[in-house]
Design a protein around this motif. Structure first.
Motif, PDB file in Angstrom:
ATOM      1  N   UNK A   1     -27.895 -20.842  83.390  1.00 38.66           N
ATOM      2  CA  UNK A   1     -27.901 -19.435  82.988  1.00 38.66           C
ATOM      3  C   UNK A   1     -26.594 -18.997  82.344  1.00 38.66           C
ATOM      4  N   UNK A   2     -25.470 -19.506  82.832  1.00 42.08           N
ATOM      5  CA  UNK A   2     -24.190 -19.106  82.226  1.00 42.08           C
ATOM      6  C   UNK A   2     -24.071 -19.613  80.788  1.00 42.08           C
ATOM      7  N   UNK A   3     -24.613 -20.781  80.502  1.00 46.02           N
ATOM      8  CA  UNK A   3     -24.607 -21.313  79.132  1.00 46.02           C
ATOM      9  C   UNK A   3     -25.572 -20.529  78.243  1.00 46.02           C
ATOM     10  N   UNK A   4     -26.706 -20.127  78.803  1.00 49.09           N
ATOM     11  CA  UNK A   4     -27.649 -19.295  78.056  1.00 49.09           C
ATOM     12  C   UNK A   4     -26.989 -17.964  77.703  1.00 49.09           C
ATOM     13  N   UNK A   5     -26.283 -17.382  78.686  1.00 44.70           N
ATOM     14  CA  UNK A   5     -25.606 -16.109  78.452  1.00 44.70           C
ATOM     15  C   UNK A   5     -24.533 -16.250  77.371  1.00 44.70           C
ATOM     16  N   UNK A   6     -23.818 -17.356  77.394  1.00 42.79           N
ATOM     17  CA  UNK A   6     -22.790 -17.600  76.386  1.00 42.79           C
ATOM     18  C   UNK A   6     -23.420 -17.700  74.993  1.00 42.79           C
ATOM     19  N   UNK A   7     -24.533 -18.409  74.891  1.00 41.22           N
ATOM     20  CA  UNK A   7     -25.237 -18.535  73.616  1.00 41.22           C
ATOM     21  C   UNK A   7     -25.734 -17.164  73.139  1.00 41.22           C
ATOM     22  N   UNK A   8     -26.278 -16.392  74.063  1.00 42.48           N
ATOM     23  CA  UNK A   8     -26.768 -15.053  73.725  1.00 42.48           C
ATOM     24  C   UNK A   8     -25.618 -14.177  73.230  1.00 42.48           C
TER      25      UNK A   8
ATOM     26  N   UNK B   1     -23.027 -11.295  68.855  1.00 40.67           N
ATOM     27  CA  UNK B   1     -21.843 -10.968  68.053  1.00 40.67           C
ATOM     28  C   UNK B   1     -22.090 -11.254  66.571  1.00 40.67           C
ATOM     29  N   UNK B   2     -22.759 -12.355  66.286  1.00 40.50           N
ATOM     30  CA  UNK B   2     -23.071 -12.717  64.909  1.00 40.50           C
ATOM     31  C   UNK B   2     -23.974 -11.667  64.260  1.00 40.50           C
ATOM     32  N   UNK B   3     -25.020 -11.292  64.949  1.00 33.52           N
ATOM     33  CA  UNK B   3     -25.953 -10.302  64.403  1.00 33.52           C
ATOM     34  C   UNK B   3     -25.297  -8.931  64.308  1.00 33.52           C
ATOM     35  N   UNK B   4     -24.456  -8.599  65.275  1.00 36.09           N
ATOM     36  CA  UNK B   4     -23.742  -7.330  65.240  1.00 36.09           C
ATOM     37  C   UNK B   4     -22.837  -7.261  64.011  1.00 36.09           C
ATOM     38  N   UNK B   5     -22.226  -8.381  63.668  1.00 35.85           N
ATOM     39  CA  UNK B   5     -21.375  -8.454  62.482  1.00 35.85           C
ATOM     40  C   UNK B   5     -22.190  -8.207  61.211  1.00 35.85           C
ATOM     41  N   UNK B   6     -23.361  -8.813  61.118  1.00 37.84           N
ATOM     42  CA  UNK B   6     -24.222  -8.598  59.951  1.00 37.84           C
ATOM     43  C   UNK B   6     -24.630  -7.132  59.831  1.00 37.84           C
TER      44      UNK B   6
END
Length: 79
Positions: A19-26, A31-36
């Motif tokens: 779950x912590x790795x999933x959260x990191x990926x999310x 952040x990427x989509x927020x930048x767009x």
């Protein structure tokens, strides 16, 4: 506003991640989509500085390419 981890974790189940790795990926994807979105709406920090710099100059000759690195760095550092 941040991502709803409980909503998006199930989409990553097939990758067999903790779950912590999933959260990191999310977080990275968020952040990427927020930048767009910020760039699309003109609220990106770099766009704001460039627009502010353009407003300060009264020159309208589009053939001239000028760079005022010191001023832009000062703007970014709020000096």
């Amino acid at each position: 506003m941040g991502p709803d981890y409980d909503k998006y974790r199930p989409l990553l189940d097939e990758f067999n991640l903790a779950d912590d790795k999933k959260d990191e990926f999310i977080d990275v994807m968020w952040a990427l989509l927020d930048s767009f979105v910020a760039r699309a709406h003109g609220t990106d920090a770099v766009q704001k500085v460039v627009d502010k710099q353009r407003d300060k100059t009264s020159e309208t000759d589009s053939d001239d390419v000028k760079s005022d690195e010191i001023t832009m760095i000062s703007e970014l550092n709020n000096e």
